[in-house]
Design a protein around this motif. Structure first.
Motif, PDB file in Angstrom:
ATOM      1  N   VAL A  98     -10.868 -29.776 108.148  1.00 12.91           N
ATOM      2  CA  VAL A  98     -10.351 -28.487 108.611  1.00 12.91           C
ATOM      3  C   VAL A  98     -11.396 -27.431 108.282  1.00 12.91           C
ATOM      4  O   VAL A  98     -11.751 -27.245 107.118  1.00 12.91           O
ATOM      5  N   SER A  99     -11.895 -26.750 109.310  1.00 13.87           N
ATOM      6  CA  SER A  99     -12.958 -25.758 109.105  1.00 13.87           C
ATOM      7  C   SER A  99     -12.517 -24.414 109.676  1.00 13.87           C
ATOM      8  O   SER A  99     -12.168 -24.321 110.861  1.00 13.87           O
ATOM      9  N   LYS A 100     -12.522 -23.391 108.826  1.00 18.92           N
ATOM     10  CA  LYS A 100     -12.106 -22.050 109.262  1.00 18.92           C
ATOM     11  C   LYS A 100     -13.247 -21.367 110.009  1.00 18.92           C
ATOM     12  O   LYS A 100     -14.414 -21.493 109.641  1.00 18.92           O
ATOM     13  N   THR A 101     -12.875 -20.613 111.050  1.00 15.28           N
ATOM     14  CA  THR A 101     -13.868 -19.856 111.805  1.00 15.28           C
ATOM     15  C   THR A 101     -13.231 -18.607 112.382  1.00 15.28           C
ATOM     16  O   THR A 101     -12.050 -18.612 112.757  1.00 15.28           O
ATOM     17  N   TYR A 102     -13.994 -17.522 112.390  1.00 16.13           N
ATOM     18  CA  TYR A 102     -13.589 -16.284 113.063  1.00 16.13           C
ATOM     19  C   TYR A 102     -14.382 -16.187 114.358  1.00 16.13           C
ATOM     20  O   TYR A 102     -15.607 -16.287 114.346  1.00 16.13           O
ATOM     21  N   ALA A 103     -13.707 -15.996 115.439  1.00 18.20           N
ATOM     22  CA  ALA A 103     -14.393 -15.933 116.724  1.00 18.20           C
ATOM     23  C   ALA A 103     -13.587 -15.080 117.687  1.00 18.20           C
ATOM     24  O   ALA A 103     -12.377 -14.892 117.515  1.00 18.20           O
ATOM     25  N   GLU A 104     -14.275 -14.586 118.698  1.00 22.20           N
ATOM     26  CA  GLU A 104     -13.627 -13.770 119.713  1.00 22.20           C
ATOM     27  C   GLU A 104     -13.390 -14.611 120.964  1.00 22.20           C
ATOM     28  O   GLU A 104     -14.298 -15.304 121.446  1.00 22.20           O
ATOM     29  N   PHE A 105     -12.177 -14.562 121.467  1.00 25.18           N
ATOM     30  CA  PHE A 105     -11.816 -15.279 122.688  1.00 25.18           C
ATOM     31  C   PHE A 105     -11.265 -14.281 123.699  1.00 25.18           C
ATOM     32  O   PHE A 105     -10.649 -13.279 123.328  1.00 25.18           O
ATOM     33  N   SER A 106     -11.493 -14.588 124.959  1.00 22.08           N
ATOM     34  CA  SER A 106     -10.999 -13.729 126.034  1.00 22.08           C
ATOM     35  C   SER A 106     -10.321 -14.582 127.092  1.00 22.08           C
ATOM     36  O   SER A 106     -10.698 -15.729 127.334  1.00 22.08           O
ATOM     37  N   SER A 107      -9.299 -13.980 127.706  1.00 17.23           N
ATOM     38  CA  SER A 107      -8.606 -14.622 128.818  1.00 17.23           C
ATOM     39  C   SER A 107      -7.600 -13.632 129.376  1.00 17.23           C
ATOM     40  O   SER A 107      -7.100 -12.757 128.647  1.00 17.23           O
ATOM     41  N   ASN A 108      -7.297 -13.778 130.650  1.00 17.15           N
ATOM     42  CA  ASN A 108      -6.266 -12.947 131.277  1.00 17.15           C
ATOM     43  C   ASN A 108      -6.578 -11.460 131.107  1.00 17.15           C
ATOM     44  O   ASN A 108      -5.689 -10.652 130.842  1.00 17.15           O
ATOM     45  N   GLN A 109      -7.862 -11.098 131.182  1.00 20.08           N
ATOM     46  CA  GLN A 109      -8.344  -9.726 131.029  1.00 20.08           C
ATOM     47  C   GLN A 109      -8.035  -9.155 129.647  1.00 20.08           C
ATOM     48  O   GLN A 109      -7.866  -7.950 129.474  1.00 20.08           O
ATOM     49  N   LYS A 110      -7.966 -10.017 128.650  1.00 21.79           N
ATOM     50  CA  LYS A 110      -7.721  -9.598 127.273  1.00 21.79           C
ATOM     51  C   LYS A 110      -8.737 -10.268 126.370  1.00 21.79           C
ATOM     52  O   LYS A 110      -9.180 -11.387 126.641  1.00 21.79           O
ATOM     53  N   ARG A 111      -9.058  -9.595 125.279  1.00 20.93           N
ATOM     54  CA  ARG A 111     -10.067 -10.113 124.364  1.00 20.93           C
ATOM     55  C   ARG A 111      -9.631  -9.791 122.933  1.00 20.93           C
ATOM     56  O   ARG A 111      -9.328  -8.640 122.613  1.00 20.93           O
ATOM     57  N   PHE A 112      -9.586 -10.815 122.078  1.00 18.36           N
ATOM     58  CA  PHE A 112      -9.119 -10.635 120.710  1.00 18.36           C
ATOM     59  C   PHE A 112      -9.994 -11.435 119.750  1.00 18.36           C
ATOM     60  O   PHE A 112     -10.464 -12.536 120.079  1.00 18.36           O
ATOM     61  N   MET A 113     -10.189 -10.874 118.557  1.00 16.52           N
ATOM     62  CA  MET A 113     -10.753 -11.632 117.446  1.00 16.52           C
ATOM     63  C   MET A 113      -9.655 -12.512 116.859  1.00 16.52           C
ATOM     64  O   MET A 113      -8.534 -12.046 116.621  1.00 16.52           O
ATOM     65  N   THR A 114      -9.943 -13.760 116.625  1.00 14.61           N
ATOM     66  CA  THR A 114      -8.929 -14.689 116.136  1.00 14.61           C
ATOM     67  C   THR A 114      -9.425 -15.408 114.887  1.00 14.61           C
ATOM     68  O   THR A 114     -10.626 -15.611 114.699  1.00 14.61           O
ATOM     69  N   MET A 115      -8.478 -15.791 114.045  1.00 18.07           N
ATOM     70  CA  MET A 115      -8.771 -16.655 112.906  1.00 18.07           C
ATOM     71  C   MET A 115      -8.320 -18.063 113.286  1.00 18.07           C
ATOM     72  O   MET A 115      -7.135 -18.288 113.556  1.00 18.07           O
ATOM     73  N   PHE A 189      -3.335 -19.216 110.589  1.00 15.43           N
ATOM     74  CA  PHE A 189      -4.300 -19.247 111.686  1.00 15.43           C
ATOM     75  C   PHE A 189      -3.640 -18.734 112.955  1.00 15.43           C
ATOM     76  O   PHE A 189      -2.403 -18.612 113.042  1.00 15.43           O
ATOM     77  N   ASP A 190      -4.496 -18.454 113.942  1.00 16.46           N
ATOM     78  CA  ASP A 190      -4.030 -18.055 115.270  1.00 16.46           C
ATOM     79  C   ASP A 190      -4.105 -19.211 116.261  1.00 16.46           C
ATOM     80  O   ASP A 190      -3.369 -19.228 117.245  1.00 16.46           O
ATOM     81  N   MET A 191      -5.009 -20.152 116.012  1.00 13.64           N
ATOM     82  CA  MET A 191      -5.158 -21.290 116.914  1.00 13.64           C
ATOM     83  C   MET A 191      -5.820 -22.443 116.181  1.00 13.64           C
ATOM     84  O   MET A 191      -6.461 -22.252 115.142  1.00 13.64           O
ATOM     85  N   LEU A 192      -5.647 -23.641 116.728  1.00 10.72           N
ATOM     86  CA  LEU A 192      -6.274 -24.852 116.209  1.00 10.72           C
ATOM     87  C   LEU A 192      -7.165 -25.435 117.300  1.00 10.72           C
ATOM     88  O   LEU A 192      -6.683 -25.826 118.366  1.00 10.72           O
ATOM     89  N   ILE A 193      -8.484 -25.467 117.031  1.00 10.95           N
ATOM     90  CA  ILE A 193      -9.462 -25.935 118.010  1.00 10.95           C
ATOM     91  C   ILE A 193      -9.868 -27.376 117.652  1.00 10.95           C
ATOM     92  O   ILE A 193     -10.001 -27.726 116.478  1.00 10.95           O
ATOM     93  N   SER A 194     -10.074 -28.181 118.652  1.00 19.93           N
ATOM     94  CA  SER A 194     -10.511 -29.559 118.413  1.00 19.93           C
ATOM     95  C   SER A 194     -11.923 -29.559 117.828  1.00 19.93           C
ATOM     96  O   SER A 194     -12.822 -28.895 118.335  1.00 19.93           O
ATOM     97  N   LEU A 195     -12.105 -30.346 116.754  1.00 20.46           N
ATOM     98  CA  LEU A 195     -13.439 -30.491 116.158  1.00 20.46           C
ATOM     99  C   LEU A 195     -14.363 -31.338 117.027  1.00 20.46           C
ATOM    100  O   LEU A 195     -15.562 -31.428 116.777  1.00 20.46           O
ATOM    101  N   GLN A 196     -13.801 -31.960 118.061  1.00 21.98           N
ATOM    102  CA  GLN A 196     -14.624 -32.733 118.988  1.00 21.98           C
ATOM    103  C   GLN A 196     -15.361 -31.832 119.977  1.00 21.98           C
ATOM    104  O   GLN A 196     -16.151 -32.310 120.790  1.00 21.98           O
ATOM    105  N   THR A 197     -15.120 -30.523 119.888  1.00 25.35           N
ATOM    106  CA  THR A 197     -15.743 -29.556 120.793  1.00 25.35           C
ATOM    107  C   THR A 197     -17.252 -29.531 120.591  1.00 25.35           C
ATOM    108  O   THR A 197     -17.759 -29.835 119.496  1.00 25.35           O
ATOM    109  N   ALA A 198     -17.980 -29.145 121.617  1.00 21.85           N
ATOM    110  CA  ALA A 198     -19.451 -29.074 121.546  1.00 21.85           C
ATOM    111  C   ALA A 198     -19.859 -27.815 120.790  1.00 21.85           C
ATOM    112  O   ALA A 198     -20.033 -26.739 121.375  1.00 21.85           O
ATOM    113  N   TRP A 199     -20.011 -27.942 119.478  1.00 19.86           N
ATOM    114  CA  TRP A 199     -20.399 -26.809 118.652  1.00 19.86           C
ATOM    115  C   TRP A 199     -21.901 -26.564 118.785  1.00 19.86           C
ATOM    116  O   TRP A 199     -22.649 -27.400 119.296  1.00 19.86           O
TER     117      TRP A 199
END
Length: 792
Positions: A98-115, A189-199
């Motif tokens: 489990v690895s914590k990350t702060y990142a900004e995501f956008s969708s549906n004309q909205k953009r938020f910083m997420t934990m 957290f705000d979301m759980l991202i797969s660690l299999q993602t292309a980091w």
């Protein structure tokens, strides 16, 4: 016998209504604070109780040995560990990273910083986070959202199958929405991202590095029947095989150990990079505050009961002559204290209903705690035990009277120890209340100072607007046309917030990197915020090349950066280069005069300002005097036209700083505690003064007949109590100074512990205590002496 105890106890309480009210209110106030602490403590043991197989789940901790042989425990552990344990040891059923990350995501004309947490597929097999919709995020570039995050991005629409965009990761597909957790969790957290993602390559290298024990958490699920010792025994060999050929830069090495999941909350040990479980130290502090408040109320009960000892003396003597033994008398007095505690329990529950809606109470103390029958039973038992403990001392003193002494003459009875005890309790009550007042006033003054101090940049008539998905330049062009607007600029963060640190070197291959804060702004920002350029020139306008490369190569730095990176003076620093995160070389275009741009807890740190429009998150607008209302109204209309589905969240910079630093919910709760403590102390003092005047009513009558003036009688009745207040102040002032200094020393910039703080606290003590004493003694001094001397 028990029925008689209860009847007699009720009659005594009803006969002395004032003293009963004082005791009930005081005990209820103390019980309220204790109940809140009990609820929070109980809730801390309920963290993560919804996960299956908690008794077989463990977290791996890292004990890092420094060059000086000091051991620092970390909640994190090396990321490759989970795979090795799952592959090589058959008693391990599952292991996950489990690895914590702060990142900004956008969708549906909205953009938020997420934990966010990046997790392995096994995460969903170990833990019991239920899904309300969709499937777990087990494939590359997939994510599951919490319900709140899904609503922020997509409203009430089904988010499954929708796509979030991230600068580094690209498109991320939403595969599910988590259900609301039935209890609090140490993972927030705000979301759980797969660690299999292309980091990114740097992140992948970090995940594979055994020297990097700070990045992720490791959880292990053992097979049924496997003791924790089996896992503990293999960890030293795992560490040795993985690290014996590695070179550590700042430490000698590390060891790993097992933490049972059932003992994760509350945290018994302070860990670096800890998650969100409550700390045992904080819980003990809360319990101490509750017990201290209750102790003040217990002081009142002991005080007033002992003060009425003379009126109860003949009752005790007659009962003993009639054959009562001491334990029966003790039972009688204990019954009174238990009835008082039960009445206080009822009042405490009423008070609790008024206090529960307070934001601080909801957020920190009882949020998520189920007030079930177990918690109710704990509170009832606690109340009864508190009443019994409060009644022990008076019961022992009163039941110890000798019949021959108390029946011969009431006036001859003296309880030297009781008198000195009562005085000590009054002093302790007011000293504790005054210390709390000094601490609260110091905290309030510091918060107001941080909200209103001169930061070195313009804070008045500056409007801040979160951009969300509106392009900064488009909104800036619209707002710049408004009458009354002086300057418009974009920025990545607001000054006064914490910001983000980066490692910066003077040379790329140098080993002496330093932390610096990097802000993204445009050339108009200096004029907008009234910053002072000491040397060099302003930032250049952004070009297509600079935007594509992640920002302009020319930067501004502050004076502290010149000192930290040993660049000479401000003039000499212009033209020199710095390296950001070992990857980007920048050249110094100018030097700004130092100003405070982060928390007051820190001294001024090195600052680097770069023109990078891709990171602009806010628009700052400086407004001419008198045009504030018109500009704000016009800006709202522009926002409504450009983003009709997003509410306008702009605010004035001065309001942002005030909200950022004043913490009104914390201050309100502390004020409530202070009010309760002073109320308990003043009511106790009122009871003591009332009883003192009642026992000296004939003395007052004789003195008035002999010609004593009202002022003389008031002073006669109150001087002993005024002396006690002065003693309490003498004790509280130095202790309060130490408490206030300990709090303010946490801030690099703070208000002085000035004379006015102690003068105000001392004056408040004398005013409250003086009014309590003076009103009651003045009324006694005005009584007609013929009423008190009629029977003489």
């Amino acid at each position: 016998m028990l029925t008689n105890y209860i009847k007699i106890a009720w009659r005594n309480l009803w006969k002395h209504k004032l003293f009963s009210v004082i005791n009930v209110f005081g005990l209820a106030s103390g019980l309220v604070v204790c109940f809140l602490a009990i609820a929070h403590i109980k809730g801390s043991f309920d963290y993560d109780n919804f996960h299956p197989n908690r008794d077989r789940t463990y977290r791996i901790l890292t004990d890092v040995v420094g060059k000086d042989n000091d051991v620092t425990p970390f909640a994190t552990s090396p990321m490759p560990l989970a795979e090795v344990l799952k592959r090589e040891y058959p008693f391990v059923e599952e292991a996950t990273r489990v690895s914590k990350t702060y990142a900004e995501f956008s969708s549906n004309q909205k953009r938020f910083m997420t934990m966010s947490y990046a997790v392995d597929p096994s995460f969903f097999r170990i833990f019991g986070y239920k899904l309300a919709k969709g499937q777990p995020a087990t494939e590359p570039n997939t994510v599951v959202l919490t319900r709140e995050t899904a609503e922020k991005f997509f409203g009430t629409a089904n988010p499954v199958g929708r796509v979030l965009q991230n600068t580094d990761l690209g498109p991320i597909t939403v595969t599910g929405v988590l259900a609301d957790m039935p209890a609090k969790s140490h993972l927030v957290f705000d979301m759980l991202i797969s660690l299999q993602t292309a980091w990114t390559p740097q992140q992948r290298a970090s995940f594979a590095d055994w020297r990097n024990y700070r990045t992720g958490l490791t959880y292990v699920l053992l097979k049924p029947g496997t003791p924790a010792d089996a896992l503990e025994k293999v960890l030293p060999s795992v560490v040795h095989r993985a690290t014996h050929t590695l070179h550590f830069k700042d430490e000698k090495g590390y060891s790993l150990r097992v933490q049972p999941f059932t003992k994760l909350s509350p945290a018994r040990q302070e860990l670096m990079h800890i998650t969100h479980e409550p700390q045992i130290g904080g819980l003990l502090l809360e319990a101490s505050v509750g017990l201290l408040t209750l102790l003040l109320a217990v002081f009142n009960y002991i005080n007033l009961t002992l003060a009425r000892s003379l009126s109860r003396a003949r009752e005790v003597g007659i009962r003993k002559v009639a054959g009562a033994v001491r334990w029966q008398l003790v039972g009688q007095f204990m019954a009174e204290s238990v009835i008082l505690s039960l009445l206080s329990l009822g009042l405490a529950n009423v008070m609790l209903e008024f206090i529960k809606p307070m934001p601080f109470v909801q957020k920190w103390l009882i949020n998520g705690v189920e007030w079930n029958w177990q918690l109710t039973a704990i509170c009832v038992v606690f109340s009864v035990v508190a009443g019994l403990l409060a009644g022990i001392a008076p019961a022992r003193v009163l039941s110890g009277f000798q019949p021959s002494q108390v029946l011969r003459s009431q006036t001859g009875l003296r309880i030297i120890r009781g008198i000195s005890l009562r005085k000590s309790l009054i002093v302790a009550q007011f000293a504790i209340s005054m210390i709390a007042m000094i601490g609260l006033l110091s905290m309030t003054r510091q918060m107001n100072y941080m909200a209103t101090a001169d930061y070195g940049f313009r804070r008045d008539r500056v409007l801040t607007i979160p951009l969300n998905t509106i392009p900064a330049q488009r909104l800036a062009n619209e707002v710049n046309r408004l009458a009354g607007v002086e300057h418009v600029s974009g920025t990545s963060e607001l000054f006064g917030s914490f910001g983000y640190g980066h490692f910066v070197k003077q040379k790329r291959n140098a080993l002496d990197s330093s932390m610096a804060f990097v802000w993204a702004t445009d050339p108009q920002f200096i004029a907008t915020m009234d910053l002072t350029l000491l040397a060099g020139q302003n930032l250049p306008p952004a070009t297509a090349d600079s935007v594509a490369s992640g920002g302009s190569r020319l930067v501004l730095i502050n004076e502290e950066a010149v000192k930290t990176f040993r660049l000479g003076n401000s003039q000499e620093a212009v033209g020199q280069s710095l390296w950001l995160n070992d990857s980007a070389e920048v050249q110094i275009a100018g030097v700004l005069k130092d100003f405070r741009y982060t928390s007051f807890a820190w001294s001024i740190k090195p600052l680097i300002i770069q023109n990078n429009p891709g990171q602009f998150r806010y628009l700052t607008v400086s407004v001419a005097a008198g045009a504030e209302d018109a500009v704000l109204a016009d800006t709202k209309r522009i926002w409504k036209r450009l983003s009709p589905y997003e509410p306008f969240a702009g605010q004035w910079y001065s309001d942002f700083l005030e909200q950022r630093h004043t913490h009104p919910e914390d201050r309100d709760f502390m004020t409530l505690l202070l009010f309760l403590s002073f109320s308990i102390a003043c009511l106790g003092l009122l009871g003591m003064v009332t009883y003192n005047t009642q026992t000296r009513v004939k003395e007052v009558g004789v003195r008035k007949v002999m010609g004593a003036q009202v002022s003389q009688i008031v002073w006669l009745l109150s001087r002993d109590f005024v002396r006690l207040l002065l003693i309490a102040a003498a004790i509280a002032l130095p202790i309060g100074y130490l408490a206030g200094y300990a709090f303010l020393s946490n801030f690099a910039y703070h208000v002085p512990l000035g004379f006015e703080t102690f003068a105000l606290c001392f004056g408040s003590l004398l005013l409250l205590g003086g009014l309590t004493i003076g009103i009651r003694t003045y009324r006694a001094a005005l009584d007609n002496p013929t009423e008190s001397l009629r029977s003489e």
